[in-house]
Structure formats: C-alpha cells, structure tokens
Scaffold this motif. Structure first.
Motif, short mmCIF file in Angstrom:
data_model
loop_
_atom_site.label_atom_id
_atom_site.label_comp_id
_atom_site.label_asym_id
_atom_site.label_seq_id
_atom_site.Cartn_x
_atom_site.Cartn_y
_atom_site.Cartn_z
N SER A 143 0.86 -1.18 0.00
CA SER A 143 0.00 0.00 0.00
C SER A 143 0.90 1.23 0.00
CB SER A 143 -0.92 0.01 1.23
OG SER A 143 -1.91 -0.99 1.12
N ILE A 144 0.30 2.40 -0.22
CA ILE A 144 1.10 3.62 -0.33
C ILE A 144 0.36 4.78 0.32
CG2 ILE A 144 0.19 4.19 -2.63
CD1 ILE A 144 3.12 5.13 -3.30
N ALA A 154 1.54 9.77 -3.58
CA ALA A 154 0.90 8.50 -3.23
C ALA A 154 -0.33 8.24 -4.08
CB ALA A 154 0.53 8.50 -1.74
N LEU A 155 -1.13 9.27 -4.29
CA LEU A 155 -2.34 9.12 -5.11
C LEU A 155 -1.99 8.83 -6.56
CD1 LEU A 155 -4.31 12.02 -3.47
CD2 LEU A 155 -5.13 9.66 -3.57
N GLY A 158 -0.21 5.38 -6.75
CA GLY A 158 -1.17 4.34 -6.43
C GLY A 158 -2.19 4.11 -7.53
N PHE A 165 -0.98 -1.78 -5.89
CA PHE A 165 -1.23 -1.28 -4.54
C PHE A 165 -2.64 -1.61 -4.08
CE2 PHE A 165 2.23 1.38 -6.15
CZ PHE A 165 3.15 1.22 -5.11
N ILE A 168 -4.62 3.25 -0.85
CA ILE A 168 -3.91 4.52 -0.94
C ILE A 168 -4.44 5.43 0.16
CG2 ILE A 168 -3.37 6.52 -2.39
CD1 ILE A 168 -4.33 4.79 -4.81
N ILE A 215 -9.36 4.63 -1.27
CA ILE A 215 -8.58 5.81 -0.90
C ILE A 215 -9.11 6.42 0.40
CG2 ILE A 215 -7.95 8.17 -1.58
CD1 ILE A 215 -8.20 7.21 -4.52
N HIS A 272 -5.08 0.63 5.93
CA HIS A 272 -4.23 -0.15 5.01
C HIS A 272 -4.21 -1.64 5.39
CE1 HIS A 272 -2.86 3.13 2.59
NE2 HIS A 272 -2.41 3.80 3.64
#
Length: 277
Positions: A143-144, A154-155, A158, A165, A168, A215, A272
């Motif tokens: 995950s990020i 990250a968005l 991801g 991933f 996010i 997200i 996450h």
C-alpha cells in the motif's frame, strides 16, 4: 549494487535503518529509510510506502511521526524514499517549492530537470527492486501513503499502478496540482507548458480511471495551505462521478504539521491493514 547501511536503530523490537546508494535512474547518490518489524513469528509481511512533502527528506517521517510503534504492532515494513534527487551536480532552484526537496514524484521531460528528476521511475522501479531484497518474508502486498506533495505522489503512483497497490491514503494532499500554485509551478518547470501532458500526473484526472484502490484522505481545517494549495472539490466530484471509493475526512482544528499526522496515523494504518491481509 552500491547499497550501504548508514544507520540502524532498534525501535519497538524492530529495526529502523537508513541506506545510501547510487541511483542509476536519478544519476546521483540517494538515501532512503526503512523499518523492518521484528516478525518473531516468521510470517509473510506486507510493505507500506510513505512519501514525504516539500522540503522534507526520508528523516521527517521516521523521526517525527512515531510510526514505528504501529508498524511493529501490525507487523508491516515501511519504506521512506527521499523527496527528490540530491547533490551538487543536480539542478536546483533557489525557491523551496521547486528543485531539490520538491521532486513531485513525476518524471520530468524539460531541461534542465529531465536528467535527474525522475522520481516516479525511481520509486516504482529502482527502489522497489532494492526494497524487495531488504524485506525478508515479503508477502508481495503493498500500500502507499504520503503527506502534502507526498500525498499527491501516493495518489498518482497508487492510481497509475492500481493492480499493484491494495490501498492509498494521504494527509493534506495536493489533489489538483494543475489548478494550484505549487502544482502549476512544478508542472510548468518539469513538464512544460502543454497542460494536456499534466493530466498524467494529476490525481483529479487519474481518479476518473477504473479499478482504482480504495482511498482515505485526512485534511485539517486549520492547515495554512488549505484551501489554496489543497482544495478538494474537483477531485471529490470526479471520484463521485466515477464511483470511486474515497473516504475524505476533514478534521476541525488540525494544521499541516507532523502533530496532525501523528494524531491520525493509526487510522491510516488500520485502513491499510484491512486491505493488506
């Protein structure tokens, strides 16, 4: 490989390490940090990426957030890249929001930035390969998450690698860089004036895609950069129109600092880990 461990600290029974290496992608020496949980039960462990914001290095999150307690609790490795290429021979700018410390996690195509500023490929390819050698018993699940410019990173990373991933998350992310001063300045410099090319690196455009991971976003109402740099309307409208799973939380009273991050970091780890099991 030129990988060299330059720091090692025990924290909550795990190891907080810092490494240096020469990056072929960025054409300079780089550092990154990684936390390896104790894994006393020798189970398969997942990996979370943390991307930091403007002016930061890999030290900010490792030294200010207290994340190690959570990483050990959940038995997850956490890797923290630097925020840009570094060094005397790397192009820089006198301003704090461009150049070194402000890589924006994209691949620059404009001179003089194009030679070194390829943070997207560095994270998704080169550093990914290094991480796979350091995380023993790696489950293959990732995950990020990130903060501010790193939340943007990250968005973007991801969503551009949605099959890779599992989830996010972001604290106070730059959601529409094509529309705000930080993003316009960086994109104009790194990518050029053709705004059509900016869409590839804009979360508000990428959220229109398909099969995007879930997200989570947390934003403080007293953030000094909100709403000018961190406005959410376009992103959330595009997410809603495309039926994306986005949980956007606006929290009263909190600012842009690591006090804010430390307060709500467990929420992000909980989020996450539900997707990394």
């Amino acid at each position: 490989m030129s990988l060299k461990r330059i720091e090692q600290h025990y924290a909550f029974d795990g190891e907080q390490c810092k490494y240096s290496h020469y990056s072929e992608v960025l054409q300079c020496d780089m550092t990154f940090s990684i936390y390896l949980p104790s894994n006393k039960e020798k189970k398969k462990i997942p990996l979370i990426w943390w991307l930091s914001g403007l002016t930061c290095t890999d030290d900010n999150f490792s030294q200010k957030s207290g994340f190690q307690r959570l990483a050990e609790k959940y038995q997850v490795a956490v890797i923290i890249p630097d925020t840009s290429p570094r060094g005397e021979n790397v192009t820089d700018d006198k301003a704090w929001d461009l150049g070194q410390g402000a890589g924006f996690y994209l691949n620059a195509v404009q001179d003089p930035w194009a030679k070194h500023y390829k943070m997207y490929t560095y994270v998704t390819d080169e550093l990914t390969g290094i991480a796979s050698t350091l995380v023993h018993n790696f489950s293959g699940k990732e995950s990020i998450m990130g903060h501010s410019m790193g939340g943007h990173g990250a968005l973007v990373i991801g969503m551009k690698n949605a099959a890779r991933f599992k989830s996010i998350s972001a604290f106070a992310p730059i959601l529409s860089p094509s529309q705000v001063p930080w993003g316009i300045k960086a994109f104009s410099s790194y990518l050029g004036e053709d705004k059509a090319s900016w869409k590839e690196w804009d979360a508000s455009e990428l959220v229109k895609g398909t099969d995007i991971p879930p997200i989570l976003i947390t934003q403080g109402t007293q953030d000094m950069f909100y709403p000018e740099q961190l406005e959410e309307t376009t992103f959330l409208e595009n997410a809603r129109e495309n039926n994306q799973e986005v949980n956007y939380k606006k929290i009263e009273g909190y600012d842009h600092s690591y006090f804010f991050i430390a307060t709500f970091l467990e929420d992000h780890f909980d989020f996450h880990m539900k997707h990394l099991k």
